[in-house]
Design an enzyme around this catalytic site. Structure first.
Site, PDB file in Angstrom:
ATOM      1  N   SER A  30      -8.595  -8.590  -8.461  1.00 13.57           N
ATOM      2  CA  SER A  30      -7.791  -8.551  -7.361  1.00 13.57           C
ATOM      3  C   SER A  30      -8.419  -9.422  -6.217  1.00 13.57           C
ATOM      4  O   SER A  30      -7.743  -9.672  -5.111  1.00 13.57           O
ATOM      5  CB  SER A  30      -8.478  -7.066  -6.572  1.00 13.57           C
ATOM      6  OG  SER A  30      -9.705  -6.864  -6.537  1.00 13.57           O
TER       7      SER A  30
ATOM      8  N   LYS B 221     -12.883 -12.292   1.309  1.00 14.23           N
ATOM      9  CA  LYS B 221     -11.852 -11.385   0.771  1.00 14.23           C
ATOM     10  C   LYS B 221     -11.590 -10.299   1.728  1.00 14.23           C
ATOM     11  O   LYS B 221     -12.566  -9.859   2.323  1.00 14.23           O
ATOM     12  CB  LYS B 221     -12.503 -10.668  -0.687  1.00 14.23           C
ATOM     13  CG  LYS B 221     -11.228  -9.818  -1.231  1.00 14.23           C
ATOM     14  CD  LYS B 221     -12.124  -9.383  -2.692  1.00 14.23           C
ATOM     15  CE  LYS B 221     -10.843  -8.380  -3.263  1.00 14.23           C
ATOM     16  NZ  LYS B 221     -11.341  -7.837  -4.633  1.00 14.23           N
TER      17      LYS B 221
ATOM     18  N   SER C 188     -12.785  -8.368 -11.058  1.00 14.31           N
ATOM     19  CA  SER C 188     -12.015  -8.814 -10.080  1.00 14.31           C
ATOM     20  C   SER C 188     -12.300 -10.113  -9.407  1.00 14.31           C
ATOM     21  O   SER C 188     -11.637 -10.786  -8.583  1.00 14.31           O
ATOM     22  CB  SER C 188     -11.781  -7.618  -8.801  1.00 14.31           C
ATOM     23  OG  SER C 188     -10.790  -6.824  -9.112  1.00 14.31           O
TER      24      SER C 188
END
Length: 487
Positions: free
Chosen positions: A152, A77, A176
């Site tokens: 996210s 990420k 997330s």
């Protein structure tokens, strides 16, 4: 490489037997990304050159037969710093930022011979639940490209679900990892706060953030947790507790376990298909020998308000460092220092980030601190006590991960309150610092539905054990998307 039909262990066997080299595997992974990612938009940066160079180095040293991660291509990420590889947190303010060190979790994986193929898309600074708040692109759900992948960590979850990579790292501040795992039909673990070092994770809410793995199955997830967990002298909030082998209990079943379903998590606003999925999951656990009963977490209803005050307050403090001076975007044609700050931050931050900075700054300001931040912190303590009371009698909590399946791109992004309420089922776990894992458990109108298993502090072992038992009894984790829809 068809990752839909593979696991870490099956690929590792091919590498050890020299049926495929790390370089070939990496090239095939990069080819997967090239062929699929125009439709999915899971990646912000793909590091072809760096990945192939690292793979060649792994081949030269030889695959470690005792290490499942040796030569394995994975995605990271884009809020975890990676040495020499652009790290943006999906924000214009860090558009060209190249860190000079690796985050501890990334470093641990690198030392085991993993190969970072790229950095995945996300909501800017991890603020959002749909990956629509990225400054660069909107990620699409592989099961239906008109739907969001969640957020996210939507890029990481979509990359795994679409078969672009076998595994990815995400971060979880209020759901997330788990919510996008649910939306994409994959496994996502948010570890106990402190189980994994946050060193090198670009901070959103420092008392809430945790790094965790996203994979296709529970066993692969536990394997990566083995690699990234443990104390780190760079992060004083990381735990010194001994790290067990998270794969050691995967085949022990759930016979004799007591599992609670919170009535507050099954209340009004929950999609009927989601509710039925949780009830069906409970029946499966009963069939496997567990006791499943209703429990109560009475302060859940205050969770959204408490979370957004605490997380936004921490964000307003953490994001002060992005000032246009030391690194990141710097505005041009400025008159003085104050103008530099204002213009750099105005141009660099997106609307959602600005909204949360303003909310957090207000909550911490003189005259409002006691009424907002202090009160939210007190509510947090009450929520922790609720979980503590339940875990006196129960081994695990079973709950829906998200109140609905994946919704349409553009459907809710302009309505902050609706977006915030979508986190109502995941954020209590972050406020209490507990481990929570979302596993695939059903479908609604062709879209995956996940349930979350919540454990006692530092008891990821039991969470993995129960998740594995459910996975072995069902076939939801084996389902794969027909890219773009018609599932």
């Amino acid at each position: 490489m068809n990752y839909f039909d593979q696991s870490l262990s099956s690929i590792h066997k091919q590498l050890v037997n020299k049926e495929i080299s790390a370089k070939d595997l990496t090239q095939q992974t990069l080819d997967n990304i090239k062929s699929v990612d125009n439709d999915i938009n899971a990646f912000i940066t793909v590091d072809d050159e760096g990945a192939l160079k690292k793979a060649a180095d792994v081949d030269a040293k030889g695959i470690d037969a005792d290490n499942l991660l040796s030569g394995m291509p994975i995605a990271i990420k884009d809020n975890m710093v990676t040495k020499g590889l652009t790290t943006t947190a999906a924000s214009k303010i860090l558009e060209n930022f190249k860190p000079i060190y690796d985050a501890t979790a990334v470093d641990k994986l690198n030392k085991l011979g993993t190969i970072t193929v790229g950095k995945t898309n996300m909501d800017e600074f991890a603020m959002g639940g749909s990956t629509e708040n990225s400054a660069f692109k909107i990620t699409h759900n592989p099961w239906d490209t008109t739907k969001v992948p969640g957020g996210s960590s939507g890029g990481s979850a979509a990359a795994v679900a679409a078969g672009e990579v076998i595994a990815a790292l995400g971060s979880d501040t209020g759901g997330s990892i788990r919510q996008p795992a649910s939306f994409n039909g994959v496994v996502g673990m948010k570890p106990t706060y402190g189980r994994v070092s946050r060193w090198g994770l670009i901070a959103f809410g420092s008392s809430l953030d945790q790094i965790g793995p996203i994979t296709r199955n529970v066993s692969d997830n536990a394997t990566i947790m083995n690699a990234i967990a443990g104390h780190d002298e760079h992060d004083l909030t990381s735990s010194t507790k001994e790290v067990p082998d998270f794969t050691s209990t995967l085949n022990k079943g759930v016979k004799g376990m007591k599992i609670g379903i919170p009535t507050e998590f099954m209340a009004q606003g929950l999609d009927d298909d989601i509710k039925q999925t949780v009830l069906d999951t409970a029946e499966t656990f009963k069939k496997l020998g567990a006791t499943v009963e209703e429990v109560s977490l009475p302060h859940t209803k205050y969770g959204v308000a408490a979370y957004y005050i605490i997380s936004s307050s921490e964000a307003s403090s953490n994001l002060q460092r992005f000032d246009g001076i030391r690194y990141g975007r710097r505005a041009k044609d400025v008159k003085d220092l104050e103008d530099l700050y204002v213009k750099s931050r105005s141009e660099g931050f997106g609307d959602e980030v600005k909204r949360r900075i303003m909310l957090g700054t207000f909550s911490l300001s003189a005259g409002f601190y006691d009424a907002y931040f202090k009160k939210a912190a007190q509510v947090r303590t009450l929520m922790i006590n609720d979980f503590t009371n339940v875990f006196k009698d129960y081994d695990l909590i079973l709950a829906p991960t998200a109140p609905t399946p994946a919704y349409g791109i553009g459907e809710d992004v302009s309505d902050p309150m609706t977006m915030y309420m979508n986190d109502v089922l995941t954020l209590p776990v972050n406020l209490a610092g507990l481990p929570g894992m979302s596993i695939p458990a059903g479908f609604s109108k062709g879209l995956p539905v996940g349930v979350q298993l919540i454990g006692r502090p530092y008891d990821e072992l039991t969470v993995y054990q129960a998740g594995s038992a459910f996975e072995q009894e069902t076939n939801f984790a084996k389902q794969t998307p027909k890219m773009g829809g018609n599932n």
